[in-house]
Design an enzyme around this catalytic site. Sequence first.
Site, PDB file in Angstrom:
ATOM      1  N   ASN A   1       1.256  -1.424  -0.410  1.00 15.74           N
ATOM      2  CA  ASN A   1      -0.021  -0.474   0.413  1.00 15.74           C
ATOM      3  C   ASN A   1       0.924   0.998   0.369  1.00 15.74           C
ATOM      4  OD1 ASN A   1      -2.586   1.343   1.172  1.00 15.74           O
ATOM      5  ND2 ASN A   1      -1.523   1.749   2.126  1.00 15.74           N
ATOM      6  N   GLU A   2       0.497   2.387  -1.172  1.00 14.60           N
ATOM      7  CA  GLU A   2       1.168   3.665  -0.614  1.00 14.60           C
ATOM      8  C   GLU A   2       2.286   3.642  -0.289  1.00 14.60           C
ATOM      9  OE1 GLU A   2      -0.340   6.502   1.704  1.00 14.60           O
ATOM     10  OE2 GLU A   2      -2.298   6.582   0.523  1.00 14.60           O
TER      11      GLU A   2
ATOM     12  N   TYR B   1      -7.951  11.540  -1.388  1.00 15.17           N
ATOM     13  CA  TYR B   1      -8.725  12.228  -1.122  1.00 15.17           C
ATOM     14  C   TYR B   1      -8.920  13.479  -1.271  1.00 15.17           C
ATOM     15  CZ  TYR B   1      -7.653   8.807   1.883  1.00 15.17           C
ATOM     16  OH  TYR B   1      -7.700   7.457   2.026  1.00 15.17           O
TER      17      TYR B   1
ATOM     18  N   GLU C   1      -8.803   3.881  -2.325  1.00 13.64           N
ATOM     19  CA  GLU C   1      -8.423   4.894  -1.324  1.00 13.64           C
ATOM     20  C   GLU C   1      -8.996   5.990  -1.993  1.00 13.64           C
ATOM     21  OE1 GLU C   1      -5.806   5.510   2.110  1.00 13.64           O
ATOM     22  OE2 GLU C   1      -5.513   2.839   1.091  1.00 13.64           O
TER      23      GLU C   1
END
Length: 505
Positions: free
Chosen positions: A174-175, A250, A306
């Site tokens: 992740n990331e 986001y 996300e």
Amino acid sequence: MTTAHAVVDLDVTGDTISRHLYGHFAEHLGRCIYGGFWVGEDSPIPNVRGIRSDVVAALRALRIPNLRWPGGCFADEYHWRDGVGPRQDRPTMVNTHWGDVVEDNAFGTHEFMDLCEMLGADAYVNGNVGSGTVQEMSEWVEYLTRSGDSPMARLRRQNGRDEPWQVAFWGLGNEAWGCGGHMTPEYYTSLARRYATFCRDHDGNRLTRIAAGAADADVRWTHALMSSAVSSNTPDPQPSPYQAISFHYYTHAGTGIQRESATEFDRTQYFRTVAHATGVERVISAHEAVMDAYDPERRIGLVCDEWGTWWTVEPGTNPGLLFQQNTVRDALVAGIHFDAFHRHAARLRMANIAQTLNVLQAMILTDDDGGLVLTPTYHVYEMNSPHHDAALAPSHVIETPVVAVDGDELPLISLSASTREGTGLVSITHVGVDEPIDLAVDLRGRAARVTRARVLTGPDAAAHNTPEAPAAVAPVPLAAAVDADGILRLTLPPHAFATVELALD
Ligand code: AHR
């Protein structure tokens, strides 16, 4: 009264809108797992094997298609063997990313898969590349999905589960550009290939392996992952070791991640938020353009695993636990995202809102006394659920009022539509705050009549639900009809999300 005009081609069968665009994300973060999904078997709150029953019922009503777990940043410090076996014997660890709290591993692999089965959702397990080994990840896949006799299948049986589970999606870290290891795209791409190779398809299980990609529109990651995926096809053709690549996006109200209030915002912050939400389409298009160049047949999928709003935490709560309120503004952000997701359904195969319970843009807020509040965002998921696996019906907003935001024009109307056999759904987001809009939608190609129309709004864009007023923001009937010329007519109040369900001849 201002007016807007749109067109929907009901007779064109577009790309399938995967139900997985309505996916979810549950991390060991704040009160998403502990105090959210998991209350433990001894809790006075009604539960089945420790999993909160009212939460399961509320999510089943959304037909939740998949759930990503255990992170997020947490995934890259999670070691799955700590979370299997008798609970009293499981070791503790410190969740260094989120609040520095002690994690007792009460919720582990068996509990997660039990939750997925209760929800009727596909599992999206996110493996640990940042601090875990290839062997560890490979064995986790074997533990979950292998039948017959093997070391990990035997261990699973010792821990009480005879049959393997089906696992649909597998995350490779992740990331990686940040909390997942601060890697370069090239270094991570090599690792992703290596880890993916040892995540086997055991028996009948077929994993979709998802390589962790960019933040926002950082296409350096997409270039590295795509060029490697495609070059694995030459000179000795081999399929790509991963089947999809992800990005995260986001929404906030400023430049960079500003921690602004979820409920107290002015007009400028509101419109900046909406403008930022519309930016997701530019980001998807940027990744798509790179992917199309390497993979015009679209064998590799794009995943936004996300997304959502990121505000400051509610006053008095631990800043590391990311608990925020959820208003009409958040619902409109969701409506805008889904319109963009639908339009890009050919390449975008999955999206996961961050996060399902009590963290960031949540569906549900729970308290430790058994209270549960459905957020405005929850209602958008419910109202849009007929889009799951339906065919995109191309739509165009021909005429709409606009507002100026930092020198750009922001359209006040966003819209998308789908059809499935004799039914259709039109979703509309009106982001203006001053006055209603009279909307005319030219429904072309098929005769249609309205079977149900609903609208979600509140007295202002900051309206939200609380335990004292749990239905302050909830869908209510909306007047809408198709006239003799095939024009759908309705009046949308300010800051509103609406859906119109159609019967088609
Ligand atoms: O969703 C919260 C966090 O945001 C995730 O753990 C991480 O992947 C992202 O930075």
